[in-house]
Design a protein around this motif. Structure first.
Motif, short mmCIF file in Angstrom:
data_model
loop_
_atom_site.label_atom_id
_atom_site.label_comp_id
_atom_site.label_asym_id
_atom_site.label_seq_id
_atom_site.Cartn_x
_atom_site.Cartn_y
_atom_site.Cartn_z
N ASP A 81 -8.64 14.75 20.99
CA ASP A 81 -7.82 15.79 20.66
C ASP A 81 -6.46 15.94 21.31
OD1 ASP A 81 -10.07 17.12 19.09
OD2 ASP A 81 -10.90 17.90 20.99
N ARG A 82 -6.19 15.05 22.39
CA ARG A 82 -5.00 15.18 23.05
C ARG A 82 -3.75 14.34 22.15
NH1 ARG A 82 -7.12 12.63 27.96
NH2 ARG A 82 -8.37 11.82 26.34
N LYS A 83 -4.28 13.57 21.11
CA LYS A 83 -3.11 12.90 20.40
C LYS A 83 -3.04 13.44 19.05
CE LYS A 83 -4.03 8.65 23.14
NZ LYS A 83 -4.58 7.28 23.07
N GLY A 84 -2.37 13.07 18.35
CA GLY A 84 -2.11 13.35 16.82
C GLY A 84 -2.71 12.22 16.05
N ALA A 85 -2.49 12.62 14.86
CA ALA A 85 -2.90 11.52 13.77
C ALA A 85 -1.98 10.53 13.74
CB ALA A 85 -2.97 12.41 12.23
N PHE A 86 -2.72 9.14 13.45
CA PHE A 86 -1.99 8.22 12.88
C PHE A 86 -1.25 8.06 11.65
CE2 PHE A 86 -1.91 3.80 11.55
CZ PHE A 86 -0.92 3.11 12.14
N VAL A 87 0.09 8.15 11.67
CA VAL A 87 0.62 8.29 10.56
C VAL A 87 1.75 7.02 10.52
CG1 VAL A 87 2.31 9.56 9.01
CG2 VAL A 87 0.72 10.85 10.45
N CYS A 88 1.73 6.31 9.28
CA CYS A 88 2.38 5.03 9.13
C CYS A 88 3.28 5.09 7.72
CB CYS A 88 1.54 3.87 9.21
SG CYS A 88 0.41 3.55 8.16
N GLU A 89 3.90 3.92 7.59
CA GLU A 89 4.48 3.60 6.31
C GLU A 89 3.96 2.36 5.86
OE1 GLU A 89 8.84 4.52 5.55
OE2 GLU A 89 8.90 2.29 5.70
N LEU A 90 3.58 2.46 4.40
CA LEU A 90 3.08 0.87 3.80
C LEU A 90 4.09 0.48 2.93
CD1 LEU A 90 -0.62 1.55 3.12
CD2 LEU A 90 0.43 0.24 5.08
N VAL A 91 4.55 -0.57 2.70
CA VAL A 91 5.15 -1.14 1.52
C VAL A 91 4.40 -2.25 0.92
CG1 VAL A 91 7.22 -2.59 0.99
CG2 VAL A 91 7.58 -0.91 2.75
N MET A 92 3.93 -1.92 -0.29
CA MET A 92 3.45 -2.85 -1.16
C MET A 92 4.00 -3.93 -2.15
SD MET A 92 0.25 -0.46 -2.19
CE MET A 92 -0.78 0.07 -0.95
N LYS A 93 4.01 -5.05 -2.03
CA LYS A 93 4.92 -6.07 -3.02
C LYS A 93 3.90 -6.90 -3.93
CE LYS A 93 8.08 -9.63 -2.69
NZ LYS A 93 8.83 -10.71 -1.79
N LEU A 94 4.26 -6.63 -5.19
CA LEU A 94 3.58 -7.39 -6.41
C LEU A 94 4.57 -8.51 -6.76
CD1 LEU A 94 0.90 -7.72 -8.15
CD2 LEU A 94 2.10 -6.05 -9.58
N ASP A 95 4.17 -9.76 -6.44
CA ASP A 95 5.20 -10.74 -6.88
C ASP A 95 4.38 -12.02 -7.40
OD1 ASP A 95 7.18 -12.26 -6.93
OD2 ASP A 95 7.76 -12.60 -4.70
N ASP A 96 4.79 -12.66 -8.12
CA ASP A 96 4.60 -13.96 -8.86
C ASP A 96 5.54 -14.81 -9.26
OD1 ASP A 96 3.51 -15.81 -10.98
OD2 ASP A 96 1.72 -14.48 -11.62
N PRO A 97 5.70 -15.93 -8.72
CA PRO A 97 6.90 -16.79 -8.96
C PRO A 97 7.16 -16.81 -10.73
CG PRO A 97 5.33 -17.76 -7.55
CD PRO A 97 4.80 -16.69 -7.97
N GLU A 98 6.40 -16.80 -11.46
CA GLU A 98 6.52 -16.76 -12.83
C GLU A 98 6.85 -15.48 -13.70
OE1 GLU A 98 3.91 -20.85 -14.33
OE2 GLU A 98 2.95 -18.94 -13.93
N ALA A 99 6.93 -14.81 -13.00
CA ALA A 99 6.80 -13.28 -13.39
C ALA A 99 8.45 -13.12 -13.63
CB ALA A 99 6.50 -12.10 -12.52
N TYR A 100 8.96 -11.94 -14.39
CA TYR A 100 10.45 -11.53 -14.44
C TYR A 100 11.03 -11.08 -13.21
CZ TYR A 100 9.67 -12.04 -19.53
OH TYR A 100 9.71 -12.43 -20.70
N GLY A 101 10.14 -11.01 -12.00
CA GLY A 101 10.73 -10.46 -10.69
C GLY A 101 9.43 -9.88 -9.95
#
Length: 146
Positions: A81-101
């Motif tokens: 109760d003395r601390k707040g919620a854990f809030v963060c930022e996520l970065v998701m990356k979808l990659d494949d060397p044969e893809a267009y990017g």
């Protein structure tokens, strides 16, 4: 339209998840969705009702192997109760060397909705699933065929 070049289909094996700038190399599954909420709009002179977006609910899940207790301890601060919620930022990356990017998205205001305090099965690797909600998304990179 040209036929599908099967070598350009994307394999998820090269996906990455980053939390506040740190690569979560033990996580191997990611999903983020936006559920659109509609309200029916009656239209004069039309049999069919229209639809208007009146809300968006962002949610997702990441899952992977348990390596440390760090994430569970950080998220569990919400139970104090003395601390707040854990809030963060996520970065998701979808990659494949044969893809267009590759594609990257930033999820803002991430808050996890479940904490695996303890979970195991004899003879099996311990995996964790972390469902979450978030309040915004930013497209950092997109895959295009050009």
């Amino acid at each position: 339209m040209a036929p599908l070049d099967s070598t350009r289909t994307i394999n998820g094996k090269f996906g990455e998840i980053w939390m506040d700038g740190q690569w979560l190399s033990n996580f191997h599954t990611a999903e983020a969705t936006a559920d659109l909420q509609y309200e029916k709009i009656k239209r004069s002179g039309k049999r069919a009702d229209g639809n208007k977006v009146v809300g968006i609910e962002y949610s997702g899940t990441i899952s992977g192997y348990k390596i440390t207790s760090d994430l569970a301890r950080a998220v569990a601060q919400v139970t104090d109760d003395r601390k707040g919620a854990f809030v963060c930022e996520l970065v998701m990356k979808l990659d494949d060397p044969e893809a267009y990017g590759y594609e990257r998205v930033r999820l803002k205001g991430v808050q996890f909705t479940k904490i695996d305090i303890m979970k195991f099965e004899h003879g099996s690797m311990v995996e964790q699933e972390w469902p979450f909600v978030f309040d915004g998304v930013e497209w950092l990179d997109a895959i295009t065929a050009e």
